[in-house]
Enzyme design. Structure first.
Site, PDB file in Angstrom:
ATOM      1  N   ASP A 131     -24.258  40.133 -64.392  1.00 22.99           N
ATOM      2  CA  ASP A 131     -23.675  41.474 -64.248  1.00 22.99           C
ATOM      3  C   ASP A 131     -22.897  41.893 -65.503  1.00 22.99           C
ATOM      4  OD1 ASP A 131     -21.829  39.394 -63.330  1.00 22.99           O
ATOM      5  OD2 ASP A 131     -20.474  41.007 -62.746  1.00 22.99           O
ATOM      6  N   HIS A 132     -22.998  41.089 -66.576  1.00 23.25           N
ATOM      7  CA  HIS A 132     -22.372  41.452 -67.864  1.00 23.25           C
ATOM      8  C   HIS A 132     -23.392  41.534 -68.995  1.00 23.25           C
ATOM      9  CE1 HIS A 132     -18.263  40.931 -66.195  1.00 23.25           C
ATOM     10  NE2 HIS A 132     -18.996  40.298 -65.301  1.00 23.25           N
ATOM     11  N   ASP A 139     -14.195  39.141 -66.930  1.00 26.30           N
ATOM     12  CA  ASP A 139     -13.814  38.636 -65.608  1.00 26.30           C
ATOM     13  C   ASP A 139     -12.707  37.595 -65.694  1.00 26.30           C
ATOM     14  OD1 ASP A 139     -15.827  40.231 -64.626  1.00 26.30           O
ATOM     15  OD2 ASP A 139     -17.095  38.589 -63.936  1.00 26.30           O
ATOM     16  N   HIS A 176     -14.489  44.843 -63.593  1.00 25.26           N
ATOM     17  CA  HIS A 176     -14.769  45.177 -62.192  1.00 25.26           C
ATOM     18  C   HIS A 176     -13.674  46.045 -61.579  1.00 25.26           C
ATOM     19  CE1 HIS A 176     -18.254  42.516 -61.454  1.00 25.26           C
ATOM     20  NE2 HIS A 176     -17.681  41.698 -62.326  1.00 25.26           N
ATOM     21  N   HIS A 195     -18.972  37.241 -71.360  1.00 28.36           N
ATOM     22  CA  HIS A 195     -19.503  35.975 -70.829  1.00 28.36           C
ATOM     23  C   HIS A 195     -20.909  36.175 -70.297  1.00 28.36           C
ATOM     24  CE1 HIS A 195     -17.910  37.860 -67.202  1.00 28.36           C
ATOM     25  NE2 HIS A 195     -18.470  36.939 -66.438  1.00 28.36           N
ATOM     26  N   HIS A 210     -22.599  35.864 -67.446  1.00 28.87           N
ATOM     27  CA  HIS A 210     -23.063  36.248 -66.108  1.00 28.87           C
ATOM     28  C   HIS A 210     -23.945  37.501 -66.165  1.00 28.87           C
ATOM     29  CE1 HIS A 210     -19.675  33.877 -63.923  1.00 28.87           C
ATOM     30  NE2 HIS A 210     -20.743  33.142 -64.162  1.00 28.87           N
ATOM     31  N   HIS A 252     -13.017  31.271 -65.974  1.00 25.14           N
ATOM     32  CA  HIS A 252     -14.073  31.876 -65.139  1.00 25.14           C
ATOM     33  C   HIS A 252     -15.414  31.250 -65.535  1.00 25.14           C
ATOM     34  CE1 HIS A 252     -16.248  34.954 -62.918  1.00 25.14           C
ATOM     35  NE2 HIS A 252     -16.885  35.325 -64.014  1.00 25.14           N
TER      36      HIS A 252
HETATM   37 FE    FE Z   1     -18.587  39.947 -63.293  1.00 25.67          FE
HETATM   38 ZN    ZN Z   2     -18.462  36.857 -64.260  1.00 31.88          ZN
END
Ligand code: FE
Ligand code: ZN
Length: 255
Positions: free
Chosen positions: A60-61, A133, A171, A56, A58, A114
Site C-alpha cells: 500500500d506504499h 507507517d 494513513h 517502506h 509494503h 514497523h
Molecule cells: Fe501502510
Molecule cells: Zn506499512
C-alpha cells in the site's frame, strides 16, 4: 518554503503526497499506493513526476511505483537496506543521507520498527515530515518486523523534531487511534480537545492529516510511554519506556 504539498487519498485510507518545487518543476510522489490518483493529480496540476520517495516496502506504499516509473521515467528513492523489496529502486539511501527534490532537501531518518528498512523524509526548511507507517496521528505502526526498543527509539527520534513540524503520515487512522488514546489517557485535556477537532473534521469529510509533532507529543500515547501516567494507566510496575511502549502496543493490537 518552496514546496507545494498536495495530499491525495488512495485505496481505503492511504494518503499519497505530491511535493512540487515551483522554481525547478521537480515533483515527488511519496508512497504511491496506486498510480491512477497520482497521474490524475499530475494532469490536473500540470506537473511532471521526477521522483518517488518510498518510506517502506509494503504494497500500500509501493503499489504504483512500477507503473509511474514506466510512464514518467522518474527516479525511485528508498532504503538501501530494503533494496530487494522496493520495486524500481534507483537511489538507495541510508540514515543521514539527503535527498533533493528541486531546491528542497530532505534528510533521511532511519526509523526501523514497523519494517526493518523503514525510513522517514524530513524537509526541515519546509517543516514537513513524511513518516509512512512509523508515526500516525494519535498512534504508530504495528511492529511487523522490528522490536519495541527499536520502534521506541525511532519514535523518540521523530518526537525530538521541532514542534511545528507537520506530520504527513500515510494513513487516515486518527479517529480509531483516538478511541484507544482516550481509553488510555482519560485526564489529558489536550487529547480531549484534539478528539473533538478530529470528530468535526471527519464529520465534514476532511482529513485530520497533517498533524504536528507538538500536537502528537501532547496527545499521542505512543510518544508518551516515558510518562508515569501511561505506565499507571496500564497497571504496570515498570516505568522503563521501551517496556511501557511494548505493553501499550500490545494493548492496542487487541483493542
Ligand atoms: Fe501502510
Ligand atoms: Zn506499512
Amino acid at each position: 518554503m518552496t514546496l507545494v504539498i498536495e495530499q491525495i487519498p488512495a485505496l481505503s485510507d492511504n494518503y499519497i503526497y505530491l511535493l512540487h518545487d515551483s522554481a525547478t518543476g521537480a515533483t515527488a510522489a511519496v508512497d504511491p499506493a496506486e498510480a491512477e490518483p497520482v497521474t490524475d493529480a499530475l494532469a490536473r496540476r500540470g506537473w511532471t513526476l521526477s521522483h518517488i520517495l518510498v518510506t517502506h516496502h509494503h504494497h500500500d506504499h509501493v503499489g504504483g511505483v512500477n507503473a509511474l516509473k514506466r510512464m514518467t521515467g522518474c527516479r525511485v528513492v528508498g532504503a538501501g537496506r530494503d533494496r530487494a523489496r522496493i520495486p524500481g529502486l534507483d537511489q538507495a539511501v541510508a540514515d543521514g543521507d539527503t535527498v533533493a527534490v528541486g531546491a528542497a532537501t530532505a534528510l533521511v531518518l532511519d526509523t526501523p520498527g514497523h519494517t526493518i528498512g523503514h525510513v522517514c523524509y524530513h524537509f526541515a526548511d519546509e517543516c514537513a515530515l513524511f513518516c509512512g507507517d512509523t508515526l500516525f496521528s494519535l498512534g504508530c505502526g504495528r511492529m511487523f518486523e522490528g522490536d519495541a526498543p527499536g520502534m521506541w527509539a525511532s519514535l523518540t527520534r521523530l518526537r525530538a523534531l521541532p514542534p511545528e513540524t507537520r506530520v504527513y503520515c500515510a494513513h487516515e487512522y486518527t479517529q480509531a487511534n483516538g478511541r484507544f488514546a482516550r481509553a488510555i489517557e482519560t485526564g489529558n485535556p489536550a487529547l480531549a480537545a484534539r478528539l473533538a477537532e478530529i470528530d468535526d473534521l471527519r464529520a465534514a469529510g476532511r482529513p485530520t492529516i497533517p498533524s504536528t509533532i507538538g500536537m502528537e507529543r501532547d496527545t499521542n500515547p505512543f510518544l508518551r510511554a516515558d510518562r508515569p501516567e501511561i505506565a499507571a494507566a496500564l497497571g504496570l510496575a515498570t516505568t522503563d519506556p521501551a517496556s511501557v511502549f511494548a505493553a501499550l502496543r500490545r494493548r492496542k493490537d487487541t483493542f
